[in-house]
Structure formats: structure tokens, C-alpha cells
Design a protein around this motif. Structure first.
Motif, mmCIF file in Angstrom:
data_model
loop_
_atom_site.group_PDB
_atom_site.id
_atom_site.type_symbol
_atom_site.label_atom_id
_atom_site.label_comp_id
_atom_site.label_asym_id
_atom_site.label_seq_id
_atom_site.Cartn_x
_atom_site.Cartn_y
_atom_site.Cartn_z
ATOM 1 N N UNK A 63 -89.601 64.110 -65.744
ATOM 2 C CA UNK A 63 -90.293 63.030 -66.427
ATOM 3 C C UNK A 63 -91.767 63.379 -66.564
ATOM 4 N N UNK A 64 -92.291 63.188 -67.744
ATOM 5 C CA UNK A 64 -93.713 63.406 -67.975
ATOM 6 C C UNK A 64 -94.509 62.265 -67.361
ATOM 7 N N UNK A 65 -95.747 62.566 -67.022
ATOM 8 C CA UNK A 65 -96.637 61.561 -66.455
ATOM 9 C C UNK A 65 -97.438 60.879 -67.553
ATOM 10 N N UNK A 66 -97.898 59.672 -67.246
ATOM 11 C CA UNK A 66 -98.909 59.036 -68.074
ATOM 12 C C UNK A 66 -100.225 59.754 -67.779
ATOM 13 N N UNK A 67 -101.171 59.665 -68.710
ATOM 14 C CA UNK A 67 -102.496 60.244 -68.493
ATOM 15 C C UNK A 67 -103.515 59.119 -68.609
ATOM 16 N N UNK A 68 -104.318 58.961 -67.576
ATOM 17 C CA UNK A 68 -105.356 57.944 -67.551
ATOM 18 C C UNK A 68 -106.696 58.631 -67.770
ATOM 19 N N UNK A 69 -107.324 58.350 -68.906
ATOM 20 C CA UNK A 69 -108.623 58.930 -69.238
ATOM 21 C C UNK A 69 -109.720 57.931 -68.900
ATOM 22 N N UNK A 70 -110.772 58.428 -68.277
ATOM 23 C CA UNK A 70 -111.931 57.578 -68.025
ATOM 24 C C UNK A 70 -113.182 58.438 -67.991
ATOM 25 N N UNK A 71 -114.334 57.769 -67.868
ATOM 26 C CA UNK A 71 -115.605 58.497 -67.922
ATOM 27 C C UNK A 71 -116.413 58.375 -66.632
ATOM 28 N N UNK A 72 -115.825 57.799 -65.601
ATOM 29 C CA UNK A 72 -116.496 57.746 -64.311
ATOM 30 C C UNK A 72 -117.345 56.515 -64.056
ATOM 31 N N UNK A 73 -117.451 55.613 -65.022
ATOM 32 C CA UNK A 73 -118.257 54.407 -64.814
ATOM 33 C C UNK A 73 -117.522 53.463 -63.861
ATOM 34 N N UNK A 74 -118.205 52.438 -63.383
ATOM 35 C CA UNK A 74 -117.601 51.528 -62.413
ATOM 36 C C UNK A 74 -116.392 50.792 -62.987
ATOM 37 N N UNK A 75 -116.434 50.419 -64.267
ATOM 38 C CA UNK A 75 -115.283 49.772 -64.910
ATOM 39 C C UNK A 75 -114.088 50.731 -64.894
ATOM 40 N N UNK A 76 -114.342 51.989 -65.223
ATOM 41 C CA UNK A 76 -113.283 52.993 -65.289
ATOM 42 C C UNK A 76 -112.683 53.277 -63.915
ATOM 43 N N UNK A 77 -113.523 53.415 -62.914
ATOM 44 C CA UNK A 77 -113.045 53.722 -61.567
ATOM 45 C C UNK A 77 -112.217 52.561 -61.024
ATOM 46 N N UNK A 78 -112.654 51.341 -61.288
ATOM 47 C CA UNK A 78 -111.889 50.167 -60.868
ATOM 48 C C UNK A 78 -110.520 50.152 -61.546
ATOM 49 N N UNK A 79 -110.494 50.422 -62.840
ATOM 50 C CA UNK A 79 -109.228 50.471 -63.575
ATOM 51 C C UNK A 79 -108.343 51.608 -63.059
ATOM 52 N N UNK A 80 -108.944 52.743 -62.706
ATOM 53 C CA UNK A 80 -108.188 53.872 -62.150
ATOM 54 C C UNK A 80 -107.436 53.430 -60.896
ATOM 55 N N UNK A 81 -108.110 52.736 -60.000
ATOM 56 C CA UNK A 81 -107.480 52.282 -58.764
ATOM 57 C C UNK A 81 -106.325 51.328 -59.067
ATOM 58 N N UNK A 82 -106.538 50.431 -60.022
ATOM 59 C CA UNK A 82 -105.484 49.484 -60.400
ATOM 60 C C UNK A 82 -104.278 50.202 -60.993
ATOM 61 N N UNK A 83 -104.516 51.156 -61.870
ATOM 62 C CA UNK A 83 -103.419 51.905 -62.496
ATOM 63 C C UNK A 83 -102.625 52.656 -61.438
ATOM 64 N N UNK A 84 -103.306 53.325 -60.537
ATOM 65 C CA UNK A 84 -102.614 54.075 -59.477
ATOM 66 C C UNK A 84 -101.798 53.133 -58.610
ATOM 67 N N UNK A 85 -102.354 51.960 -58.286
ATOM 68 C CA UNK A 85 -101.607 50.983 -57.493
ATOM 69 C C UNK A 85 -100.387 50.464 -58.243
ATOM 70 N N UNK A 86 -100.485 50.326 -59.557
ATOM 71 C CA UNK A 86 -99.375 49.804 -60.359
ATOM 72 C C UNK A 86 -98.260 50.823 -60.583
ATOM 73 N N UNK A 87 -98.619 52.040 -60.960
ATOM 74 C CA UNK A 87 -97.593 53.016 -61.350
ATOM 75 C C UNK A 87 -97.378 54.126 -60.326
ATOM 76 N N UNK A 88 -98.270 54.249 -59.361
ATOM 77 C CA UNK A 88 -98.153 55.286 -58.343
ATOM 78 C C UNK A 88 -98.825 56.580 -58.753
ATOM 79 N N UNK A 89 -99.444 57.217 -57.797
ATOM 80 C CA UNK A 89 -100.215 58.437 -58.089
ATOM 81 C C UNK A 89 -99.340 59.589 -58.573
ATOM 82 N N UNK A 90 -98.052 59.568 -58.252
ATOM 83 C CA UNK A 90 -97.149 60.627 -58.713
ATOM 84 C C UNK A 90 -96.786 60.489 -60.190
ATOM 85 N N UNK A 91 -97.081 59.316 -60.768
ATOM 86 C CA UNK A 91 -96.681 59.043 -62.141
ATOM 87 C C UNK A 91 -97.827 59.062 -63.144
ATOM 88 N N UNK A 92 -99.027 59.376 -62.679
ATOM 89 C CA UNK A 92 -100.180 59.355 -63.576
ATOM 90 C C UNK A 92 -101.129 60.506 -63.247
#
Length: 77
Positions: free
Chosen positions: A1-30
Motif C-alpha cells: 500500500x502506498x502512503x499518503x504524503x503530508x506536505x508542509x512548510x514548518x510553520x506552527x499551523x503546519x506542525x500542529x496539523x502534522x501531529x494531528x495527521x499522524x495521530x489520525x492515520x498513523x506514522x506508518x501510513x504517511x
């Protein structure tokens, strides 16, 4: 299975969203790509349809724009 790719630029909004995405889909899936640091991957993000970050590209090729941190044009400088 291919992974999703989460793109961000390192800002606080992006880092917060990164944590949420990892919590939702799991670090093995993104794969997390900080295009602020990995600038060589900006064109890849653009080709996937990313217009602003943070954004999640699903394995099916759907691009989901999350919140609004910065436009790709802003990231490119």
C-alpha cells in the motif's frame, strides 16, 4: 500500500496539523515532507496539486488542503 504524503512548510499551523495527521492515520501510513527544508520537492508537491500547505495527498492522488499556512508561491519565495 502506498502512503499518503503530508506536505508542509514548518510553520506552527503546519506542525500542529502534522501531529494531528499522524495521530489520525498513523506514522506508518504517511510520509511527512517539510518543503521549507526539502525545497527540491516543491515541484513534486505542485505536480500533485498542492496549492497551499499544509496539504495531504492521498494514495489515490486526491489533494486535501488543510487549514491555510502558506501558498506554494510564498514557500517558493
Amino acid at each position: 500500500m502506498r502512503k499518503s504524503i503530508f506536505y508542509h512548510a514548518g510553520c506552527s499551523v503546519c506542525v500542529s496539523a502534522e501531529h494531528d495527521i499522524i495521530n489520525l492515520v498513523g506514522s506508518d501510513n504517511v510520509e511527512v515532507v517539510n518543503i521549507g527544508e526539502e525545497r527540491s520537492r516543491i515541484s513534486e508537491a505542485e505536480q500533485a496539486g498542492v496549492q497551499s500547505v499544509p496539504a495531504l495527498v492521498t494514495p489515490n492522488g486526491n489533494t486535501l488542503h488543510i487549514n491555510f499556512g502558506a501558498s506554494i508561491a510564498d514557500v517558493k519565495g
